[in-house]
Design an enzyme around this catalytic site. Sequence first.
Site, PDB file in Angstrom:
ATOM      1  N   SER A 148     -15.472  -2.940   6.602  1.00 27.29           N
ATOM      2  CA  SER A 148     -15.427  -2.294   7.920  1.00 27.29           C
ATOM      3  C   SER A 148     -16.862  -2.192   8.413  1.00 27.29           C
ATOM      4  O   SER A 148     -17.796  -2.173   7.588  1.00 27.29           O
ATOM      5  CB  SER A 148     -14.818  -0.888   7.773  1.00 27.29           C
ATOM      6  N   TYR A 160     -15.228   7.138   3.085  1.00 23.33           N
ATOM      7  CA  TYR A 160     -14.865   5.808   3.593  1.00 23.33           C
ATOM      8  C   TYR A 160     -16.109   4.922   3.703  1.00 23.33           C
ATOM      9  O   TYR A 160     -16.089   3.756   3.302  1.00 23.33           O
ATOM     10  CB  TYR A 160     -14.174   5.960   4.949  1.00 23.33           C
TER      11      TYR A 160
HETATM   12  N1  NAD Z   1      -7.103  -0.776  11.257  1.00 25.46           N
HETATM   13  C1  NAD Z   1      -8.410  -0.720  11.470  1.00 25.46           C
HETATM   14  O1  NAD Z   1      -8.902  -0.252  12.520  1.00 25.46           O
HETATM   15  C2  NAD Z   1      -9.351  -1.217  10.409  1.00 25.46           C
HETATM   16  C3  NAD Z   1     -10.694  -1.410  10.748  1.00 25.46           C
HETATM   17  C4  NAD Z   1     -11.581  -1.859   9.766  1.00 25.46           C
HETATM   18  C5  NAD Z   1     -11.120  -2.102   8.492  1.00 25.46           C
HETATM   19  N2  NAD Z   1      -9.810  -1.892   8.197  1.00 25.46           N
HETATM   20  C6  NAD Z   1      -9.371  -2.124   6.829  1.00 25.46           C
HETATM   21  O2  NAD Z   1      -8.340  -3.091   6.821  1.00 25.46           O
HETATM   22  C7  NAD Z   1      -7.459  -2.826   5.725  1.00 25.46           C
HETATM   23  C8  NAD Z   1      -6.004  -2.800   6.214  1.00 25.46           C
HETATM   24  O3  NAD Z   1      -5.861  -1.855   7.250  1.00 25.46           O
HETATM   25  P1  NAD Z   1      -4.456  -1.667   8.022  1.00 25.46           P
HETATM   26  O4  NAD Z   1      -4.765  -1.036   9.317  1.00 25.46           O
HETATM   27  O5  NAD Z   1      -3.682  -2.939   7.965  1.00 25.46           O
HETATM   28  O6  NAD Z   1      -3.766  -0.573   7.072  1.00 25.46           O
HETATM   29  P2  NAD Z   1      -2.217  -0.395   6.672  1.00 25.46           P
HETATM   30  O7  NAD Z   1      -2.079   1.012   6.237  1.00 25.46           O
HETATM   31  O8  NAD Z   1      -1.319  -0.905   7.749  1.00 25.46           O
HETATM   32  O9  NAD Z   1      -2.063  -1.366   5.406  1.00 25.46           O
HETATM   33  C9  NAD Z   1      -2.465  -1.022   4.119  1.00 25.46           C
HETATM   34  C10 NAD Z   1      -1.320  -1.328   3.157  1.00 25.46           C
HETATM   35  O10 NAD Z   1      -1.777  -1.056   1.832  1.00 25.46           O
HETATM   36  C11 NAD Z   1      -0.694  -0.501   1.097  1.00 25.46           C
HETATM   37  N3  NAD Z   1      -1.224   0.251  -0.041  1.00 25.46           N
HETATM   38  C12 NAD Z   1      -1.922   1.417  -0.025  1.00 25.46           C
HETATM   39  N4  NAD Z   1      -2.242   1.791  -1.273  1.00 25.46           N
HETATM   40  C13 NAD Z   1      -1.732   0.847  -2.108  1.00 25.46           C
HETATM   41  C14 NAD Z   1      -1.740   0.664  -3.520  1.00 25.46           C
HETATM   42  N5  NAD Z   1      -2.337   1.550  -4.340  1.00 25.46           N
HETATM   43  N6  NAD Z   1      -1.115  -0.416  -4.044  1.00 25.46           N
HETATM   44  C15 NAD Z   1      -0.497  -1.316  -3.245  1.00 25.46           C
HETATM   45  N7  NAD Z   1      -0.466  -1.206  -1.888  1.00 25.46           N
HETATM   46  C16 NAD Z   1      -1.085  -0.147  -1.329  1.00 25.46           C
HETATM   47  C17 NAD Z   1       0.049   0.389   2.097  1.00 25.46           C
HETATM   48  O11 NAD Z   1       1.381   0.645   1.691  1.00 25.46           O
HETATM   49  C18 NAD Z   1      -0.068  -0.443   3.383  1.00 25.46           C
HETATM   50  O12 NAD Z   1       1.072  -1.256   3.580  1.00 25.46           O
HETATM   51  C19 NAD Z   1      -7.964  -1.523   5.082  1.00 25.46           C
HETATM   52  O13 NAD Z   1      -8.835  -1.835   4.013  1.00 25.46           O
HETATM   53  C20 NAD Z   1      -8.773  -0.883   6.186  1.00 25.46           C
HETATM   54  O14 NAD Z   1      -9.792  -0.020   5.701  1.00 25.46           O
HETATM   55  C21 NAD Z   1      -8.921  -1.462   9.119  1.00 25.46           C
END
Ligand code: NAD
Length: 261
Positions: free
Chosen positions: A151, A165
Amino acid sequence: MSGLGIFDLSGRAAVVWGGGGAIGSAIAETLGRAGASITLIDQDRDRVEAAAARLRDVSLACLALAGDATDREDCDRLVGQAVDRFGRLDICFNAIGGGAGKVLHPAEDYPIDAWDWILDLNLRSTLYGTQAAVKAMIRCGRGGRVLSMSSVRGQLGINAGYSAYVAAKGAINALTRQWATEWAKYNITANAIAPTFVDTPQVAMLLGDPVFKANLIARVPLGRVGSPDDLAGAVLFFCSDASSFVTGQVLTIDGGLTATQ
Ligand SMILES: NC(=O)c1ccc[n+]([C@@H]2O[C@H](COP(=O)([O-])OP(=O)(O)OC[C@H]3O[C@@H](n4cnc5c(N)ncnc54)[C@H](O)[C@@H]3O)[C@@H](O)[C@H]2O)c1
């Protein structure tokens, strides 16, 4: 090889950790459309089955597995099932994480339970998932690609209680460089992508606040937040032969936000 063939993933196999999530499921489709067989892994069985059904609807080969990426033995088991199903492993995409908006605390008082939760969710899951995948890649002997979700918070502070984070994503950036250094001898590259806000359910509440969203967009030169589709080009680059000589890099995908800092 020349032309668009350098992005072709036909015959390759990928595991997508967090494959039931917003970014994981979207990127799984990107990798699948480029020709890779996909194993989606998520702790939420319903979400991962639903994501797999969407891939099968467009005739993409995929396997859905439920498991906990913060459990090392579970990671080895899950990767074993993926390799049994597709016979090889070439790509590990790490998309588990987030949670920052749920535990906002002043840096000087950041509680250790929130710290542990965020570090487990973002860092331990990425560590165990990648270790299991890379051990399989080494056994397969064909090299590989590790791509992790970082991120912009891995490099930028934010005045909003994000200590755990930023620590987790900063550690993913550092680990990416370490993995690149150690795994080059196996022809395994390790890179990360670092977006600003991507419009997903995880950040829907924050982006639903019009003042927050207007302030955010005012700081992004391209004038909008990201979408999962904005990540697709970079993912294809890092997961294909197009990036054969690129490793240890963290690419910001942020509409120019970090360019202004
Ligand atoms: N959405 C944003 O704005 C954004 C921005 C920058 C970075 N990110 C990063 O992108 C990644 C995905 O984000 P997202 O928005 O798709 O999130 P999301 O919550 O939609 O997806 C994450 C998935 O991980 C699964 N998960 C959580 N813990 C788990 C575990 N222990 N074992 C197996 N599965 C597990 C959850 O069930 C979920 O389906 C993250 O690392 C987040 O930090 C997101």
